[in-house]
Design a protein around this motif. Structure first.
Motif, short mmCIF file in Angstrom:
data_model
loop_
_atom_site.label_atom_id
_atom_site.label_comp_id
_atom_site.label_asym_id
_atom_site.label_seq_id
_atom_site.Cartn_x
_atom_site.Cartn_y
_atom_site.Cartn_z
N GLN A 38 -11.03 0.30 -7.16
CA GLN A 38 -11.25 0.52 -5.73
C GLN A 38 -12.07 1.80 -5.55
N THR B 126 -8.53 4.07 -8.58
CA THR B 126 -9.19 4.33 -7.29
C THR B 126 -9.99 5.61 -7.37
N ASN C 122 -13.37 4.49 -3.00
CA ASN C 122 -13.16 5.01 -1.64
C ASN C 122 -14.04 6.20 -1.29
N GLU D 213 -0.79 -2.27 -7.80
CA GLU D 213 -1.47 -2.56 -6.53
C GLU D 213 -2.98 -2.63 -6.79
N ASP D 214 -3.49 -1.66 -7.51
CA ASP D 214 -4.81 -1.76 -8.14
C ASP D 214 -4.77 -0.90 -9.40
N LYS E 217 -7.29 -6.31 -6.37
CA LYS E 217 -8.38 -5.47 -6.88
C LYS E 217 -8.05 -4.82 -8.21
N LEU F 6 -14.50 0.35 -0.60
CA LEU F 6 -13.65 0.38 0.60
C LEU F 6 -14.23 -0.48 1.72
N GLU G 296 0.85 -1.19 0.00
CA GLU G 296 0.00 0.00 0.00
C GLU G 296 0.89 1.25 0.00
O1 DGU Z 1 -7.21 -2.40 4.33
O2 DGU Z 1 -7.21 0.88 3.49
O3 DGU Z 1 -7.04 -1.23 -0.93
O4 DGU Z 1 -7.11 2.17 -1.69
C1 DGU Z 1 -7.68 -1.33 4.03
C2 DGU Z 1 -7.00 -0.43 3.10
C3 DGU Z 1 -7.50 -0.64 1.69
C4 DGU Z 1 -6.97 0.38 0.74
C5 DGU Z 1 -7.35 0.08 -0.65
C6 DGU Z 1 -6.68 1.01 -1.60
O5 DGU Z 1 -8.89 -0.59 1.68
O6 DGU Z 1 -5.58 0.42 0.82
O7 DGU Z 1 -5.73 0.59 -2.23
#
Ligand code: DGU
Ligand code: CA
Ligand code: CA
Length: 197
Positions: free
Chosen positions: A115, A92, A117, A88-89, A112, A139, A43
């Motif tokens: 994402q 977002t 949020n 990572e994804d 993922k 999220l 992350e």
């Molecule tokens: O485990 O905040 O995967 O924005 C919780 C984390 C996760 C985020 C998310 C992202 O929800 O890091 O990449």
């Protein structure tokens, strides 16, 4: 003669200002792993592209490493964008808005793809999504409302789901879409509408 796309190394997040368009003209953008992110599951990586409210990103290939992909802050149009190897994804939604993905594809995500949020309207049209843990994840633990609309797309090989949420108010509508091997398909989504799939 078909030439491979020119590859550009991104050393710092490319910001697309509010209301503006970034046209990658089919070039491939890869993150500098030392300054943006290595595309692992760690992350805190940075985005390759940050879209401010009303920005458009088009004709871009995100190559490996793709770090934390694309971040949106408000309304955004993401057109003909390809993620060759999700980091990572892939994308977002960081701040509320109406985010539209049209055309393009994404593949090879360890977890993922998209994402969410912040509360949003998220439309995915004529898109191909393959080989990831889940295509869309709101999220974890959040209870805001997200409305997902999927049309004319092809979705294959999701380990867990097409859409997973913990929110009882979030919803999905999927039309004219072909899918296979998508795990639980809708993971805890309480409001589902489907036609012609
Ligand atoms: O485990 O905040 O995967 O924005 C919780 C984390 C996760 C985020 C998310 C992202 O929800 O890091 O990449
Ligand atoms: Ca993450
Ligand atoms: Ca992320």
């Amino acid at each position: 003669e078909v030439k491979p796309p020119e590859t550009i190394t991104v050393n710092a997040t490319i910001v697309v200002p509010a209301g503006e368009t970034f046209d990658g003209k089919g070039k491939r953008y890869v993150a500098n792993p030392d300054t943006v992110g290595d595309g692992s599951q760690a992350e805190g990586q940075k985005a390759v592209f940050r879209l401010e409210d009303g920005a458009t990103l088009k004709n871009v290939i995100l190559g490996a490493p793709a770090a934390d992909g694309v971040h949106t802050y408000g309304d955004a149009l993401i057109q003909n964008v390809v993620w060759e190897d999700i980091g990572e994804d892939a994308m977002t939604i960081k701040e509320s808005g109406h985010v539209v993905i049209k055309g393009g594809f994404a593949q090879h995500g360890s977890d993922k793809m998209f994402q969410i949020n912040a509360p949003s309207q998220f439309d995915i049209i004529n898109f191909t999504a393959r080989d990831a843990g889940k295509m869309i994840r709101q999220l974890g633990g959040s209870t805001f409302k997200t409305s997902v609309y999927i049309e004319g797309s092809v979705i294959t090989n999701m380990n867990e789901a097409i859409f997973r949420t913990d929110s009882s108010t979030s919803e999905v509508k999927m039309v004219d879409t072909r899918y296979s091997d998508v795990g639980r398909k809708w993971y805890n989504v309480k409001n589902v509408t489907e036609s012609n799939n």
